[in-house]
Design a protein around this motif. Structure first.
Motif, PDB file in Angstrom:
ATOM      1  N   CYS A   8      30.563  -8.861  -4.112  1.00 34.75           N
ATOM      2  CA  CYS A   8      30.516  -9.332  -2.431  1.00 34.75           C
ATOM      3  C   CYS A   8      29.498  -8.432  -1.335  1.00 34.75           C
ATOM      4  N   ARG A   9      28.749  -7.782  -2.289  1.00 36.19           N
ATOM      5  CA  ARG A   9      27.437  -6.866  -1.134  1.00 36.19           C
ATOM      6  C   ARG A   9      26.518  -7.849  -1.602  1.00 36.19           C
ATOM      7  N   PRO A  10      26.286  -7.474  -0.020  1.00 36.91           N
ATOM      8  CA  PRO A  10      24.995  -8.385   0.209  1.00 36.91           C
ATOM      9  C   PRO A  10      23.441  -8.241   0.190  1.00 36.91           C
ATOM     10  N   ALA A  11      22.659 -10.079   0.195  1.00 38.68           N
ATOM     11  CA  ALA A  11      21.237  -9.720  -0.942  1.00 38.68           C
ATOM     12  C   ALA A  11      20.058  -9.007  -0.503  1.00 38.68           C
ATOM     13  N   ALA A  12      20.158  -8.134  -1.308  1.00 44.45           N
ATOM     14  CA  ALA A  12      18.634  -7.396  -0.341  1.00 44.45           C
ATOM     15  C   ALA A  12      17.908  -7.905  -0.208  1.00 44.45           C
ATOM     16  N   ALA A  13      16.929  -7.424   1.462  1.00 42.78           N
ATOM     17  CA  ALA A  13      16.179  -8.795   2.146  1.00 42.78           C
ATOM     18  C   ALA A  13      14.960  -8.125   1.441  1.00 42.78           C
ATOM     19  N   LEU A  53      32.895  -7.193  13.404  1.00 37.64           N
ATOM     20  CA  LEU A  53      32.919  -6.849  14.447  1.00 37.64           C
ATOM     21  C   LEU A  53      31.886  -6.097  14.500  1.00 37.64           C
ATOM     22  N   THR A  54      30.470  -5.792  14.500  1.00 38.06           N
ATOM     23  CA  THR A  54      30.404  -4.821  15.210  1.00 38.06           C
ATOM     24  C   THR A  54      28.601  -5.413  15.151  1.00 38.06           C
ATOM     25  N   SER A  55      28.784  -5.923  14.029  1.00 36.03           N
ATOM     26  CA  SER A  55      26.780  -6.137  14.126  1.00 36.03           C
ATOM     27  C   SER A  55      26.532  -7.251  15.014  1.00 36.03           C
ATOM     28  N   GLY A  56      27.449  -7.929  15.638  1.00 38.36           N
ATOM     29  CA  GLY A  56      26.440  -8.651  16.633  1.00 38.36           C
ATOM     30  C   GLY A  56      26.310  -9.976  15.691  1.00 38.36           C
ATOM     31  N   LEU A  57      26.193 -10.458  14.359  1.00 36.58           N
ATOM     32  CA  LEU A  57      26.109 -11.532  14.527  1.00 36.58           C
ATOM     33  C   LEU A  57      27.778 -12.395  13.501  1.00 36.58           C
ATOM     34  N   PRO A  58      27.153 -13.794  13.552  1.00 36.37           N
ATOM     35  CA  PRO A  58      28.099 -14.855  13.753  1.00 36.37           C
ATOM     36  C   PRO A  58      28.905 -13.949  12.087  1.00 36.37           C
ATOM     37  N   ARG A  59      30.388 -14.262  12.603  1.00 36.79           N
ATOM     38  CA  ARG A  59      31.267 -14.454  11.034  1.00 36.79           C
ATOM     39  C   ARG A  59      30.550 -15.221   9.785  1.00 36.79           C
ATOM     40  N   LYS A  60      30.483 -16.889  10.318  1.00 40.17           N
ATOM     41  CA  LYS A  60      30.075 -16.995   9.010  1.00 40.17           C
ATOM     42  C   LYS A  60      29.428 -16.589   8.998  1.00 40.17           C
ATOM     43  N   SER A  90      37.592 -18.177   5.990  1.00 38.94           N
ATOM     44  CA  SER A  90      38.813 -18.218   6.130  1.00 38.94           C
ATOM     45  C   SER A  90      39.408 -16.990   5.473  1.00 38.94           C
ATOM     46  N   THR A  91      38.841 -16.378   4.226  1.00 36.38           N
ATOM     47  CA  THR A  91      39.235 -15.576   3.917  1.00 36.38           C
ATOM     48  C   THR A  91      38.765 -14.006   5.115  1.00 36.38           C
ATOM     49  N   LEU A  92      37.992 -13.953   5.467  1.00 37.76           N
ATOM     50  CA  LEU A  92      36.726 -13.007   6.536  1.00 37.76           C
ATOM     51  C   LEU A  92      38.015 -13.124   7.612  1.00 37.76           C
ATOM     52  N   ALA A 151      29.040 -15.379   4.479  1.00 36.38           N
ATOM     53  CA  ALA A 151      27.876 -16.164   3.034  1.00 36.38           C
ATOM     54  C   ALA A 151      27.802 -14.789   3.318  1.00 36.38           C
ATOM     55  N   ASP A 152      27.108 -14.223   3.562  1.00 39.73           N
ATOM     56  CA  ASP A 152      26.005 -12.819   2.772  1.00 39.73           C
ATOM     57  C   ASP A 152      26.999 -12.009   2.144  1.00 39.73           C
ATOM     58  N   PHE A 153      27.729 -11.290   2.312  1.00 43.08           N
ATOM     59  CA  PHE A 153      29.087 -11.248   1.456  1.00 43.08           C
ATOM     60  C   PHE A 153      29.782 -11.252   0.841  1.00 43.08           C
ATOM     61  N   GLY A 154      29.274 -12.738   0.226  1.00 39.97           N
ATOM     62  CA  GLY A 154      30.148 -14.250  -0.486  1.00 39.97           C
ATOM     63  C   GLY A 154      31.497 -13.929  -0.458  1.00 39.97           C
TER      64      GLY A 154
END
Length: 53
Positions: A48-53, A5-12, A23-25, A16-19
């Motif tokens: 479901c933690r985001p992968a390290a960059a 809701l706050t990152s500005g990133l697309p929900r898709k 539709s679940t999100l 994907a980042d959180f695994g």
């Protein structure tokens, strides 16, 4: 959900980042919007933690 809701990133991308599935999100966001005064008891498992960059 906060990231979605706050990152500005697309929900898709957030899903994907959180695994988790898109539709679940989306369902979690809808449930939170229906009942905003009650914090969600749902916690993201370690898998479901985001992968390290």
């Amino acid at each position: 959900m906060r990231v979605a809701l706050t990152s500005g990133l697309p929900r898709k991308q957030v899903a994907a980042d959180f695994g988790v599935g898109f539709s679940t999100l989306s369902r979690w966001i809808q449930q939170d919007r229906r009942n905003p005064e009650k914090p969600s008891a749902r916690r993201c498992p370690a898998s479901c933690r985001p992968a390290a960059a």
